[in-house]
Design a protein around this motif. Structure first.
Motif, PDB file in Angstrom:
ATOM      1  N   VAL A  86       0.865  -1.179   0.000  1.00 57.37           N
ATOM      2  CA  VAL A  86       0.000   0.000   0.000  1.00 57.37           C
ATOM      3  C   VAL A  86       0.899   1.224   0.000  1.00 57.37           C
ATOM      4  CG1 VAL A  86      -1.681   1.345   1.330  1.00 57.37           C
ATOM      5  CG2 VAL A  86      -1.876  -1.146   1.220  1.00 57.37           C
ATOM      6  N   ALA A  87       0.586   2.199  -0.837  1.00 55.57           N
ATOM      7  CA  ALA A  87       1.329   3.461  -0.844  1.00 55.57           C
ATOM      8  C   ALA A  87       0.466   4.547  -0.219  1.00 55.57           C
ATOM      9  CB  ALA A  87       1.710   3.848  -2.270  1.00 55.57           C
ATOM     10  N   VAL A  88       1.043   5.264   0.743  1.00 52.21           N
ATOM     11  CA  VAL A  88       0.374   6.392   1.386  1.00 52.21           C
ATOM     12  C   VAL A  88       1.325   7.584   1.348  1.00 52.21           C
ATOM     13  CG1 VAL A  88      -0.978   4.881   2.894  1.00 52.21           C
ATOM     14  CG2 VAL A  88       1.205   5.800   3.707  1.00 52.21           C
ATOM     15  N   ARG A 138       4.338   1.661   1.832  1.00 56.57           N
ATOM     16  CA  ARG A 138       5.346   2.497   1.177  1.00 56.57           C
ATOM     17  C   ARG A 138       4.947   3.958   1.350  1.00 56.57           C
ATOM     18  NH1 ARG A 138       8.761  -1.537   1.244  1.00 56.57           N
ATOM     19  NH2 ARG A 138       8.365  -3.185  -0.287  1.00 56.57           N
ATOM     20  N   LEU A 139       5.870   4.788   1.811  1.00 54.73           N
ATOM     21  CA  LEU A 139       5.556   6.172   2.120  1.00 54.73           C
ATOM     22  C   LEU A 139       6.051   7.101   1.018  1.00 54.73           C
ATOM     23  CD1 LEU A 139       4.342   8.124   4.171  1.00 54.73           C
ATOM     24  CD2 LEU A 139       6.605   8.271   5.244  1.00 54.73           C
ATOM     25  N   TRP A 140       5.099   7.783   0.407  1.00 56.34           N
ATOM     26  CA  TRP A 140       5.400   8.799  -0.605  1.00 56.34           C
ATOM     27  C   TRP A 140       5.609  10.116   0.132  1.00 56.34           C
ATOM     28  CZ3 TRP A 140       1.294  10.589  -4.748  1.00 56.34           C
ATOM     29  CH2 TRP A 140       1.899  11.489  -5.645  1.00 56.34           C
ATOM     30  N   LYS A 141       6.860  10.592   0.174  1.00 57.62           N
ATOM     31  CA  LYS A 141       7.209  11.765   0.962  1.00 57.62           C
ATOM     32  C   LYS A 141       7.180  13.028   0.109  1.00 57.62           C
ATOM     33  CE  LYS A 141      10.190   9.244   4.205  1.00 57.62           C
ATOM     34  NZ  LYS A 141      11.551   9.166   4.797  1.00 57.62           N
ATOM     35  N   ALA A 142       6.661  14.093   0.713  1.00 50.66           N
ATOM     36  CA  ALA A 142       6.618  15.387   0.045  1.00 50.66           C
ATOM     37  C   ALA A 142       8.001  16.026   0.037  1.00 50.66           C
ATOM     38  CB  ALA A 142       5.620  16.301   0.736  1.00 50.66           C
ATOM     39  N   ARG A 143       8.238  16.824  -0.993  1.00 45.52           N
ATOM     40  CA  ARG A 143       9.448  17.650  -1.061  1.00 45.52           C
ATOM     41  C   ARG A 143       9.026  19.106  -1.106  1.00 45.52           C
ATOM     42  NH1 ARG A 143      12.582  17.018  -5.955  1.00 45.52           N
ATOM     43  NH2 ARG A 143      11.087  15.526  -6.845  1.00 45.52           N
ATOM     44  N   ALA A 180      -3.419  -1.984  -8.741  1.00 51.23           N
ATOM     45  CA  ALA A 180      -3.702  -1.083  -7.621  1.00 51.23           C
ATOM     46  C   ALA A 180      -5.015  -0.338  -7.810  1.00 51.23           C
ATOM     47  CB  ALA A 180      -2.565  -0.087  -7.452  1.00 51.23           C
ATOM     48  N   LEU A 181      -5.700  -0.148  -6.706  1.00 55.24           N
ATOM     49  CA  LEU A 181      -6.850   0.742  -6.638  1.00 55.24           C
ATOM     50  C   LEU A 181      -6.394   2.101  -6.125  1.00 55.24           C
ATOM     51  CD1 LEU A 181      -9.291  -1.810  -5.023  1.00 55.24           C
ATOM     52  CD2 LEU A 181      -9.599  -0.807  -7.292  1.00 55.24           C
ATOM     53  N   ILE A 182      -7.038   3.154  -6.608  1.00 52.62           N
ATOM     54  CA  ILE A 182      -6.741   4.505  -6.144  1.00 52.62           C
ATOM     55  C   ILE A 182      -7.871   4.966  -5.243  1.00 52.62           C
ATOM     56  CG2 ILE A 182      -6.443   6.908  -6.809  1.00 52.62           C
ATOM     57  CD1 ILE A 182      -5.194   5.953  -9.414  1.00 52.62           C
ATOM     58  N   SER A 183      -7.512   5.291  -3.999  1.00 53.51           N
ATOM     59  CA  SER A 183      -8.463   5.825  -3.031  1.00 53.51           C
ATOM     60  C   SER A 183      -8.120   7.282  -2.782  1.00 53.51           C
ATOM     61  CB  SER A 183      -8.385   5.034  -1.716  1.00 53.51           C
ATOM     62  OG  SER A 183      -9.133   5.672  -0.700  1.00 53.51           O
ATOM     63  N   VAL A 184      -9.119   8.157  -2.877  1.00 54.25           N
ATOM     64  CA  VAL A 184      -8.857   9.584  -2.681  1.00 54.25           C
ATOM     65  C   VAL A 184      -9.806  10.147  -1.634  1.00 54.25           C
ATOM     66  CG1 VAL A 184     -10.340  10.250  -4.639  1.00 54.25           C
ATOM     67  CG2 VAL A 184      -8.615  11.842  -3.795  1.00 54.25           C
ATOM     68  N   ASP A 185      -9.224  10.849  -0.683  1.00 53.11           N
ATOM     69  CA  ASP A 185      -9.975  11.569   0.340  1.00 53.11           C
ATOM     70  C   ASP A 185     -10.191  12.996  -0.158  1.00 53.11           C
ATOM     71  OD1 ASP A 185     -10.771  13.035   2.638  1.00 53.11           O
ATOM     72  OD2 ASP A 185      -9.834  11.555   3.943  1.00 53.11           O
ATOM     73  N   LEU A 212      -3.066  -0.796  -3.355  1.00 57.28           N
ATOM     74  CA  LEU A 212      -3.801   0.430  -3.055  1.00 57.28           C
ATOM     75  C   LEU A 212      -2.825   1.602  -3.005  1.00 57.28           C
ATOM     76  CD1 LEU A 212      -6.573   1.706  -2.065  1.00 57.28           C
ATOM     77  CD2 LEU A 212      -5.623   1.495   0.238  1.00 57.28           C
ATOM     78  N   VAL A 213      -3.253   2.715  -3.581  1.00 50.90           N
ATOM     79  CA  VAL A 213      -2.554   3.980  -3.418  1.00 50.90           C
ATOM     80  C   VAL A 213      -3.558   4.954  -2.811  1.00 50.90           C
ATOM     81  CG1 VAL A 213      -1.245   5.827  -4.499  1.00 50.90           C
ATOM     82  CG2 VAL A 213      -1.093   3.494  -5.410  1.00 50.90           C
TER      83      VAL A 213
END
Length: 377
Positions: free
Chosen positions: A100-102, A124-129, A178-183, A148-149
């Motif tokens: 899962v990517a968050v 897996r952590l997608w980090k902001a720059r 992967a499924l894409i989940s968006v808040d 899931l992403v």
């Protein structure tokens, strides 16, 4: 909402204050209070009031579907976004070999269910720059094991708005399973949504939608109904809840309907039906046209006063939030509150949120008081 007269008429609670904290709690228009009173009158009818209750649910489903670009049959409700994400975890039933990517800009509700599972998937952590999520940083995290992403269209933390099309294309190309989940909690009711091809859309109801607590929105396109059906117990989401075989098997409705596991929180849906119809009448495009320049002015004003926003505000991909850090945030917050200017202060961060009911005077008050305080700290 967008003129002095409609603001005074619909939001009397705003009189005498500068309210810039919608990203935490909205100020609902009077029609929401009237809807709650309608619920109470229907509730006083006892069982006879249920026809009205369920009619409100269906009316709310209809307007919600329009707002998020889906069909009414693809929309359902639960109690909050946290419940929605836990039900999503139930539907996916991921194991230790799944990934899962968050993101590190996401709200905890969307990130933590994968960490608390009995058999947790690899996260897996997608980090902001520099406060922004760069698609090139996501690419190494995607593979055939990604299931899931999870992202927020607009970050609660700093207002960063995801560049949806490059993000979505990357996931579809590199993680085909992967499924894409968006808040969309920090977007729905404030920005024009561009995430209509997400696999599941989740939102709370008490922020930019101008509703109240106790509601959660779930949108699942029909193409994903079978993949995104919860394994939760309950009754409202079952086809055979009262059939003769109800203790032998549970026949669960598919997709979004499976996320409504119990009796709806009717009062929150009365409120949401009223608030979304109010926003629809005003027009999200009109809110954007009114509030985006005010938000841009907030960002520019902060920079002029030596305050660096946590991410750039972009006119080509805007949100309603600007945030900054300061070593004396507690002092700044207290002084602003003293002047009846309401913003969010949390862990050294101040967050400013601009909605359609905000005005040029609100922005001027904020920047004037900030400048005075900054001279003293």
């Amino acid at each position: 909402m967008l003129t002095d007269s409609t603001r005074r008429r619909d939001f009397p609670a705003l009189e005498g204050i500068t309210y810039l904290n919608t990203a935490a709690e909205s100020i609902p228009p009077l029609c929401v209070g009237e809807a709650i009173q309608t619920y109470w009158r229907d509730k006083e009818r006892g069982m006879k009031g249920r026809d009205a209750h369920f009619a409100q649910v269906e009316a709310c489903r209809e307007v919600t579907a329009r707002m998020i670009g889906l069909e009414p049959s693809e929309v359902s409700f639960c109690s909050c976004s946290s419940e929605a994400y836990n039900l999503l975890a139930s539907a996916l039933n991921l194991g230790a070999t799944d990934e899962v990517a968050v993101t590190d800009l996401d709200f905890p509700a969307g990130a933590t269910p994968w960490l608390t599972a009995i058999e947790s998937p690899q996260t897996r952590l997608w980090k902001a720059r520099d406060g922004e999520l760069q698609v090139e940083d996501l690419l190494p995290l995607l593979n055939e094991r990604t299931r899931l992403v999870q992202v927020s269209l607009v970050s609660f933390y700093n207002g960063h708005r995801l560049a949806w099309r490059p993000f979505c294309d990357a996931v579809r190309n590199l993680a085909p399973q992967a499924l894409i989940s968006v808040d969309v909690t920090q977007a729905l009711g404030r920005v024009l949504l561009d995430c209509v091809d997400a696999d599941i859309v989740i939102s709370s109801t008490h922020k930019w939608t101008l509703g109240i607590h106790g509601g959660g929105i779930i949108g699942i396109p029909q193409r994903n109904a079978s993949r995104l059906t919860t394994h939760a117990g309950g009754w409202y989401h079952l086809r055979n809840a009262f059939d003769a075989d109800r203790f032998e098997r549970a026949d669960t409705k598919t997709g979004a309907a499976s996320f409504s596991v119990g009796m709806p929180n009717f009062v929150s849906l009365y409120a949401l039906n009223a608030s979304l119809r109010y926003l629809e009448d005003v027009g999200i495009e009109n809110i954007v046209a009114h509030a985006d320049p005010l938000t841009a002015e907030v960002e520019a004003g902060l920079k002029e006063r030596g305050l660096q926003p946590l991410c750039p505000w972009r006119a080509d991909n805007p949100s309603g939030i600007v945030a900054f850090k300061h070593p004396d945030c507690s002092i700044l917050h207290a002084a602003l509150e003293h002047e009846h200017i309401h913003i969010m202060h949390q862990a050294g961060r101040i967050r400013i949120a601009v909605h359609g009911y905000n005005t040029q005077e609100d922005v001027g008050n904020l920047l004037r008081v900030l400048e005075t305080i900054l001279r003293k700290v």
